[in-house]
Design an enzyme around this catalytic site. Structure first.
Site, PDB file in Angstrom:
ATOM      1  N   ASN A 285       0.866  -1.181   0.000  1.00 10.86           N
ATOM      2  CA  ASN A 285       0.000   0.000   0.000  1.00 10.86           C
ATOM      3  C   ASN A 285       0.901   1.230   0.000  1.00 10.86           C
ATOM      4  OD1 ASN A 285      -1.815   2.038   0.405  1.00 10.86           O
ATOM      5  ND2 ASN A 285      -2.430   1.401   2.474  1.00 10.86           N
TER       6      ASN A 285
ATOM      7  N   LYS B 275       0.106   4.214  -0.309  1.00 10.09           N
ATOM      8  CA  LYS B 275      -0.551   5.397   0.284  1.00 10.09           C
ATOM      9  C   LYS B 275      -0.365   6.609  -0.630  1.00 10.09           C
ATOM     10  CE  LYS B 275      -0.186   3.278   4.788  1.00 10.09           C
ATOM     11  NZ  LYS B 275      -0.087   3.414   6.229  1.00 10.09           N
TER      12      LYS B 275
ATOM     13  N   HIS C 223      -9.592   1.296   4.889  1.00 10.58           N
ATOM     14  CA  HIS C 223      -8.332   1.515   5.618  1.00 10.58           C
ATOM     15  C   HIS C 223      -8.576   2.509   6.757  1.00 10.58           C
ATOM     16  CE1 HIS C 223      -4.214   2.618   6.513  1.00 10.58           C
ATOM     17  NE2 HIS C 223      -3.836   1.526   5.857  1.00 10.58           N
TER      18      HIS C 223
ATOM     19  N   GLU D 190      -6.927   4.891   7.805  1.00  8.41           N
ATOM     20  CA  GLU D 190      -6.656   6.297   7.465  1.00  8.41           C
ATOM     21  C   GLU D 190      -7.865   6.925   6.778  1.00  8.41           C
ATOM     22  OE1 GLU D 190      -2.972   5.583   5.438  1.00  8.41           O
ATOM     23  OE2 GLU D 190      -1.977   5.170   7.346  1.00  8.41           O
TER      24      GLU D 190
ATOM     25  N   GLU E 152      -5.337  -4.514  10.801  1.00  5.12           N
ATOM     26  CA  GLU E 152      -4.299  -3.511  11.029  1.00  5.12           C
ATOM     27  C   GLU E 152      -4.634  -2.711  12.286  1.00  5.12           C
ATOM     28  OE1 GLU E 152      -2.104  -2.389   7.128  1.00  5.12           O
ATOM     29  OE2 GLU E 152      -3.884  -1.130   7.282  1.00  5.12           O
TER      30      GLU E 152
ATOM     31  N   GLY F 117       2.602   2.626  10.843  1.00  4.49           N
ATOM     32  CA  GLY F 117       3.584   3.699  10.662  1.00  4.49           C
ATOM     33  C   GLY F 117       4.287   4.122  11.931  1.00  4.49           C
TER      34      GLY F 117
ATOM     35  N   SER G 138       3.634  -1.788  10.628  1.00  2.40           N
ATOM     36  CA  SER G 138       5.070  -1.802  10.933  1.00  2.40           C
ATOM     37  C   SER G 138       5.758  -3.128  10.609  1.00  2.40           C
ATOM     38  CB  SER G 138       5.320  -1.408  12.399  1.00  2.40           C
ATOM     39  OG  SER G 138       4.897  -0.078  12.627  1.00  2.40           O
TER      40      SER G 138
ATOM     41  N   GLY H 158       2.910  -0.868   4.388  1.00  4.77           N
ATOM     42  CA  GLY H 158       2.991   0.536   4.011  1.00  4.77           C
ATOM     43  C   GLY H 158       4.437   0.922   3.754  1.00  4.77           C
TER      44      GLY H 158
END
Ligand code: 13P
Length: 255
Positions: free
Chosen positions: A11, A13, A97, A99, A169, A175, A216, A237
Site C-alpha cells: 500500500n 498510500k 483503511h 486512514e 491492522e 507507521g 510496521s 505501508g
C-alpha cells in the site's frame, strides 16, 4: 484443509506519483520476478495506476487501487472514482483503511457499501479492520473487530465473500515502528476475524478467506508473523516503498 496461499500487498498510500511509481515498479519487477508461492499486489495512488500497471503487465504482480467510491457505476460525485472505472485496470481494491475511516469519516456502513460496489464489478476486495490504542487498552479489541467484520460483510453472499481478503491492522501499529506481537495478532485474526466469518458464512468459506496482518512490518519481524496459522499474508505501508526492503520481506515469505 490446504494451506491458504500467502498474499502480500504493497500500500503505497499517498507516495509515488507517476514517474517515481514507475521507477519503483521497475525495481520491484526486477527483484521480485522469481517469487512463486505468494500473491503480490501493488496499490499505487490513482494517478500512478496506468504507469505502474504497464510496468507489471505480463508479470505475476497484480495491480490494486487504494479506494473506491460507494456508488458502483457513475454519477455526479466530483473527485470520486467508481468500482466500475477501477475494474478496467485493477484486480484488487483496498476498502476501509483506518486512514480513510479517520480522515474521511468513513463509517462501517460506507465501508460495507464500498465492499459491495467492488464485488459487483468483480474486484477482489481487501477489507481493513483495526482497533485504536484507546480501544485496545480498554480491552475492546474483540468487540470492535467483530463489529467491523460483521458490518463489512452485511448482505454479502458466501461466493462473493470468497473474493475478499481481510487485513487486520491495529491503528496503533501503523507507521509507528511498533508492530503488534505475532501471538496477539494471530489471536485477533483467528478468533475475532475468522471466528466471525465462520459464524456468518460457515466453516468452509471462513477457512478459505485469507487474513493479513498489517502495521510496521519489515524484513526483521516478518518471519515471526508469517508462521502464524491464521496470518496468511501482510499489508505493507512504509516497507513497500523500497524495492530492496519489499523484496527482503517477500523472500522470507516465499521460502
Ligand atoms: P506501515 O507498514 O507503514 O505501518 O503501514 C501499514 C499500513 O497501513 C498498510 O496499509
Amino acid at each position: 484443509m490446504t494451506k491458504r496461499r500467502s498474499i502480500v500487498v504493497a500500500n503505497w498510500k499517498m507516495f509515488m506519483g507517476p514517474s517515481d511509481g514507475e521507477h519503483l515498479a521497475h525495481n520491484i519487477v526486477d527483484i521480485c520476478q522469481s517469487f512463486s508461492s505468494v500473491d503480490v499486489v501493488i496499490c499505487p495512488p490513482l494517478v500512478s495506476l496506468t504507469k505502474v500497471g504497464s510496468v507489471i503487465e505480463g508479470t505475476r504482480i497484480k495491480l490494486g487501487a487504494q479506494n473506491i467510491f460507494w456508488e458502483p457505476d457513475e454519477g455526479p460525485f466530483t473527485g470520486e472514482v467508481s468500482a466500475q472505472m477501477i475494474a478496467g485496470w485493477c484486480e484488487y481494491v483496498i476498502v476501509g483503511h483506518s486512514e480513510r475511516r479517520q480522515h474521511f469519516e468513513e463509517t462501517d456502513d460506507i465501508v460495507n457499501k464500498k465492499v459491495k460496489a467492488g464485488l459487483q464489478h468483480g474486484l477482489k476486495v481487501i477489507i481493513c479492520v483495526g482497533e485504536s490504542l484507546v480501544e485496545n487498552n480498554a480491552g475492546d479489541t474483540k468487540d470492535i473487530i467483530e463489529y467491523q467484520v460483521r458490518s463489512a460483510y452485511q448482505g454479502v453472499l458466501p461466493n462473493d465473500a470468497l473474493q475478499t481478503v481481510v487485513a487486520y491492522e491495529p491503528i496503533w501499529a501503523i507507521g509507528t515502528g511498533l508492530a503488534s506481537t505475532p501471538y496477539a495478532a494471530n489471536r485477533v485474526c483467528a478468533k475475532y476475524v475468522r471466528g466471525t466469518l465462520d459464524r456468518i458464512f460457515g466453516y468452509e468459506v471462513s477457512q478459505a478467506i485469507r487474513i493479513q496482518y498489517g502495521g510496521s512490518i519489515n524484513r526483521n519481524n516478518i518471519s515471526e508473523f508469517i508462521v502464524q496459522v491464521d496470518i496468511d499474508g501482510v499489508l505493507i505501508g512504509g516497507s513497500s516503498l523500497s524495492a530492496d526492503e519489499f523484496a527482503a520481506i517477500l523472500h522470507v515469505i516465499d521460502r
